[in-house]
Design an enzyme around this catalytic site. Sequence first.
Site, PDB file in Angstrom:
ATOM      1  N   HIS A 107       0.824  -1.203   0.000  1.00  0.00           N
ATOM      2  CA  HIS A 107       0.000   0.000   0.000  1.00  0.00           C
ATOM      3  C   HIS A 107       0.862   1.258   0.000  1.00  0.00           C
ATOM      4  CE1 HIS A 107      -4.175  -1.546   1.395  1.00  0.00           C
ATOM      5  NE2 HIS A 107      -4.232  -1.067   0.178  1.00  0.00           N
ATOM      6  N   CYS A 123      -3.183  -6.613 -21.072  1.00  0.00           N
ATOM      7  CA  CYS A 123      -3.210  -6.059 -19.719  1.00  0.00           C
ATOM      8  C   CYS A 123      -2.023  -6.511 -18.876  1.00  0.00           C
ATOM      9  CB  CYS A 123      -4.508  -6.423 -19.003  1.00  0.00           C
ATOM     10  SG  CYS A 123      -4.732  -8.183 -18.726  1.00  0.00           S
TER      11      CYS A 123
END
Length: 748
Positions: free
Chosen positions: A362, A673
């Site tokens: 994060h 992707c």
Amino acid sequence: MSELANPAATLIHIIQSAAQAESGLEQMQQIVDNICDTLQMDVCSLYLRQRDDSFLLLASRGLKQLHPVMIPPGQGLVGQVLNNKQPLLITEPQQHPAFFHVSDSDEEQFHSFAGMPLIYRGVVKGVLVVQRLNTELPDAAQQALLSTLAIHLALIINSGQFSLPSVALEQKNVVHQGISGAQGLAIGKARLAQQARLADVSRKEQQDSDTEEMRWQLLKQRTMSELEQEKHTIREQMGEGLAAVIDAYQLMLLDPGFETMLTQEIRQGAELSWALRKTIEFFSEQFRALPDPYLQARAEDVCHLGEKLYQVLQGESLQHPDSDNQEPLVLVGEHISVSDIANLAAQELAAIVCFEGAALSHIAVFANALGIPAIMGVGRLALNNGDLLVVDGDNGEVVTSVGKNLLREYRRLIRERQQTDARLVAESKQPCVSLDGQAVALLANSGLQADAEPGLRYGAEGIGLFRTEVPFMVRASLPSEQEQADIYAAVLRQYQGKPVYMRTLDIGSDKPLPYLPAVQEENPALGLRGVRYTLDNPALLTIQLRAMLRAADGNDQLRLLLPMIGSSGQLDECLQLLDDALQALRQEGLTVVRPQVGIMVEVPSAIALLPKWRDKIDFISVGTNDLSQYLLAIDRNNSLVSRWYDALHPAVLLELQRIVSIAAAAELPVSVCGELAADPQAVVLLLGMGIRQLSMSAAKIPAIKYLIRHLTVAQCQQLFEQACELDDATAIRALLQAFIDQQMAVGQ
């Protein structure tokens, strides 16, 4: 001559005795001492290769060292060992043309030289040298022992488990290698995140479980309140998307499984701080055991929550630094938390350096969103508040003891980078159209609500891959249908009016859910994962499909992506479950529409079946990461073989061309992707073979858009034809880089 009666025992003795040393440097010295004693050598020296290919004498016995010894790049006998990657055994070394005289070392008195390269995965890390006063060279048994020791020493050096000697630390521009979590360059003063650590808590018992549980409930309330304050700060300074990271912490804090385990520890007699440590360690270890790097990084989220709880318990949270500080700061610590970032003014924060951590944490997401560099896993650094640091996020490096010349050079690079970034960001709002008028859609990859915000800022035309695994991983039990629907709806709202490609759960033996029974497999990458897992657990997939359909709320924004499809039977089962979910929701009175459905082309068997699926699917998305490793039979996350992995391998390119041709004949839209979509060299080839939709991490969008706006598709087609004539990925990359350099020079 020394006889080695038992070489294996000698080797074990040298290594095990050195392992008792208190520091890595002492360990090296112990090894060279033991080699001298065991093999009856007059000199044993260990040279460490530097970034410029010079060699620093790290440890020695037998040589005089009146000053730091440094062998210049390309010189000396150790330089010969580096160049040849082979042992060098000679007599009268001072007569060798490459001999480099080190003043005041008295090495001219030694008449034999044996140098062994310390090679780790093809790279020379250093050189081990033994010498004698006479001309006697090591015999065959001694050479074998030295070669084996060289392998062990290379492993130790590569692990970074030792510090350079003080003479090296006194040098300028000491480089510490880590992992790039966010690219960019920054110069700033260290701000150490030093708070009480949950990991330092020792076992504590208590006699009143009821009182301890009351303490826990009060702690939970206080922590939730502070997290709300931090979420407000982040929302104000950094946007709604990043504030969603706090939601993940709050979800974990409120999770019944987390509560159950912690209270169970308390009822078994653990004091609250010890119960916290045990609970946090349990859940973080569940994530670390997963082979998938993205999910491993979620262990840091658990640890951050634990540190936050402990800091609140200790009364150390919400400590704001002086608001008058105007200098750029580099936030440094073992585990940087979202709270640490929230308590700094965004304009002060220039970079983040974590002693531990992974590129997909994060904190790395935050750094990317803030547009600042982040280095993870750099190892513990001996720093003080205010120490000047250079943070090179492009190369994953932190420079301490920065010299004036290097500082001047980095400041120049930063000025140039700022000018370039300003140009890229300004153009990121422009249409992504090549010079010859070909439009290319650029979308963002995401796995967290926090990932979505930067994509919008950089002009993403939608989300090309939303990984739905994370909400399942940040808790101790399966998220409910409603919880999933809320998460998916939030992402769809952020990208209102734009397509969002949501991949169904890609879990299994390679990345299991910690609260479901584990399946032991010899080769998890080829085993029960993706739709293979969810079709074995159809209720899991059905609930997720219902949540996605409800989140879409009757609009056509949702695109459904099915991972790891390799057979018609798998595809048909998934489509039947989708139809059943649609019918059930309509019977419940909800307005739902059937989304466009596509598959991830990552299993090679899917390629040949694409023509047969033209009436079953609406699009395809190529997952180049998995497809490449399956085609090459190389696990790209396995450091033993990863150097052979290159997605621009000619065989991969030919299969990609085949996919594009089949998709065109079947009138199936195709996108990429995987990591190739963000690789400038690969983008040239993808455009050349006909790809017109790419999905990548948000931070890569401006640079890729700038590249596309400064080339023609006709040029890309010509380069693709040239690349197909080559049989080596290195040669292909050289061809493409020369073209890109030329285009960028013209564009400037």
